[in-house]
Structure formats: structure tokens, C-alpha cells
Motif scaffolding. Structure first.
Motif, PDB file in Angstrom:
ATOM      1  N   GLU A  16      12.197  71.398 -10.137  1.00 15.39           N
ATOM      2  CA  GLU A  16      13.047  72.550  -9.805  1.00 15.39           C
ATOM      3  C   GLU A  16      12.503  73.327  -8.604  1.00 15.39           C
ATOM      4  O   GLU A  16      13.253  73.774  -7.757  1.00 15.39           O
ATOM      5  CB  GLU A  16      13.197  73.477 -11.011  1.00 15.39           C
ATOM      6  N   LYS A  38      13.363  71.721  -5.317  1.00 17.30           N
ATOM      7  CA  LYS A  38      14.742  71.943  -4.883  1.00 17.30           C
ATOM      8  C   LYS A  38      14.855  73.220  -4.053  1.00 17.30           C
ATOM      9  O   LYS A  38      15.591  73.260  -3.069  1.00 17.30           O
ATOM     10  CB  LYS A  38      15.678  72.026  -6.087  1.00 17.30           C
ATOM     11  N   VAL A  39      14.133  74.243  -4.435  1.00 20.69           N
ATOM     12  CA  VAL A  39      14.163  75.511  -3.691  1.00 20.69           C
ATOM     13  C   VAL A  39      13.650  75.293  -2.275  1.00 20.69           C
ATOM     14  O   VAL A  39      14.234  75.777  -1.302  1.00 20.69           O
ATOM     15  CB  VAL A  39      13.344  76.605  -4.418  1.00 20.69           C
ATOM     16  N   LEU A  96      13.615  72.464  -0.627  1.00 18.91           N
ATOM     17  CA  LEU A  96      14.558  71.602   0.075  1.00 18.91           C
ATOM     18  C   LEU A  96      15.717  72.396   0.653  1.00 18.91           C
ATOM     19  O   LEU A  96      16.054  72.242   1.825  1.00 18.91           O
ATOM     20  CB  LEU A  96      15.091  70.516  -0.860  1.00 18.91           C
ATOM     21  N   VAL A  97      16.335  73.249  -0.132  1.00 25.80           N
ATOM     22  CA  VAL A  97      17.538  73.948   0.332  1.00 25.80           C
ATOM     23  C   VAL A  97      17.239  75.147   1.213  1.00 25.80           C
ATOM     24  O   VAL A  97      18.111  75.598   1.952  1.00 25.80           O
ATOM     25  CB  VAL A  97      18.442  74.393  -0.844  1.00 25.80           C
ATOM     26  N   TRP A 138      23.518  76.434  -2.960  1.00 23.35           N
ATOM     27  CA  TRP A 138      22.832  75.737  -4.053  1.00 23.35           C
ATOM     28  C   TRP A 138      23.004  76.486  -5.380  1.00 23.35           C
ATOM     29  O   TRP A 138      23.357  75.897  -6.394  1.00 23.35           O
ATOM     30  CB  TRP A 138      21.353  75.577  -3.711  1.00 23.35           C
ATOM     31  N   GLU A 161      25.067  75.157  -8.588  1.00 26.47           N
ATOM     32  CA  GLU A 161      24.380  75.028  -9.887  1.00 26.47           C
ATOM     33  C   GLU A 161      25.123  75.797 -10.972  1.00 26.47           C
ATOM     34  O   GLU A 161      25.198  75.371 -12.112  1.00 26.47           O
ATOM     35  CB  GLU A 161      22.938  75.544  -9.799  1.00 26.47           C
ATOM     36  N   PRO A 194      21.582  70.394  -4.922  1.00 21.74           N
ATOM     37  CA  PRO A 194      20.601  70.443  -3.826  1.00 21.74           C
ATOM     38  C   PRO A 194      21.114  69.821  -2.528  1.00 21.74           C
ATOM     39  O   PRO A 194      20.803  70.303  -1.439  1.00 21.74           O
ATOM     40  CB  PRO A 194      19.411  69.648  -4.367  1.00 21.74           C
ATOM     41  N   GLY A 231      23.377  72.386  -0.927  1.00 16.72           N
ATOM     42  CA  GLY A 231      22.572  73.431  -0.299  1.00 16.72           C
ATOM     43  C   GLY A 231      21.931  72.963   0.988  1.00 16.72           C
ATOM     44  O   GLY A 231      21.868  73.708   1.974  1.00 16.72           O
ATOM     45  N   LEU A 232      21.461  71.721   1.017  1.00 13.74           N
ATOM     46  CA  LEU A 232      20.867  71.163   2.235  1.00 13.74           C
ATOM     47  C   LEU A 232      21.908  71.059   3.340  1.00 13.74           C
ATOM     48  O   LEU A 232      21.645  71.411   4.489  1.00 13.74           O
ATOM     49  CB  LEU A 232      20.273  69.786   1.933  1.00 13.74           C
TER      50      LEU A 232
END
Length: 91
Positions: free
Chosen positions: A12, A15-16, A18-19, A50, A54, A65, A68-69
């Protein structure tokens, strides 16, 4: 007091990063047109999309994700090409 395993917690947190951080950091290293205003917009857009994805459909066709990217990339490119004084052109 999360019931997630350490593996899930690390996943998790990745993911933060990454985005929110991947696109601005990569653009700052390899793209001369990148500026601070575009980086801030990229971070905000990536996190917002993101979190929204979610919340609305975590198991949708497009993984949150990845959405968001994509939003982070679009914001970076879009804001970088807006007219105005860039952060790197300080006299």
C-alpha cells in the motif's frame, strides 16, 4: 491497529509513492520543461484520482494506482506546457 500484514502495508505504501512521486521525480531528472508548478499539479492529480478510484471502484477495469499514475503524467505534461514563467527561468 491495522489487520493488514506487513507485506500488504508495504504494498500500500508503494502505491502512494507510485501515484505521487514517480512522475515528478522522473520528469525533473530527464525533461527540461518540467517545473515546480507542474510537479505540484502532478502530485495533487495523482493522489486525488487514486483515492477517488479506490473509493468508487477498487476492483474496476483500470486499477486505481494505474489511474493515479496516468493522471499524474497528464497533469505534469499539461501544466508544463501552460504559458507563463517557469520555475527554472529565474533571473
Amino acid at each position: 491497529t491495522s489487520k493488514l500484514s506487513i507485506y500488504q502495508l508495504v504494498n500500500e505504501s508503494g502505491k502512494v509513492v507510485l501515484v505521487s512521486s514517480f512522475v515528478p521525480m522522473t520528469a525533473a531528472m530527464f525533461w527540461r520543461r518540467a517545473n515546480a508548478r507542474a510537479a505540484h499539479a502532478s502530485i495533487a492529480a495523482g493522489l486525488a484520482i487514486w483515492i477517488l478510484m479506490e473509493w468508487l471502484s477498487p476492483e474496476g477495469i483500470v486499477p486505481p494506482p494505474l489511474g493515479g499514475l496516468a493522471a499524474s503524467f497528464v497533469a505534469m505534461v499539461g501544466v508544463s506546457y501552460l504559458p507563463g514563467r517557469s520555475a527554472r527561468s529565474v533571473p
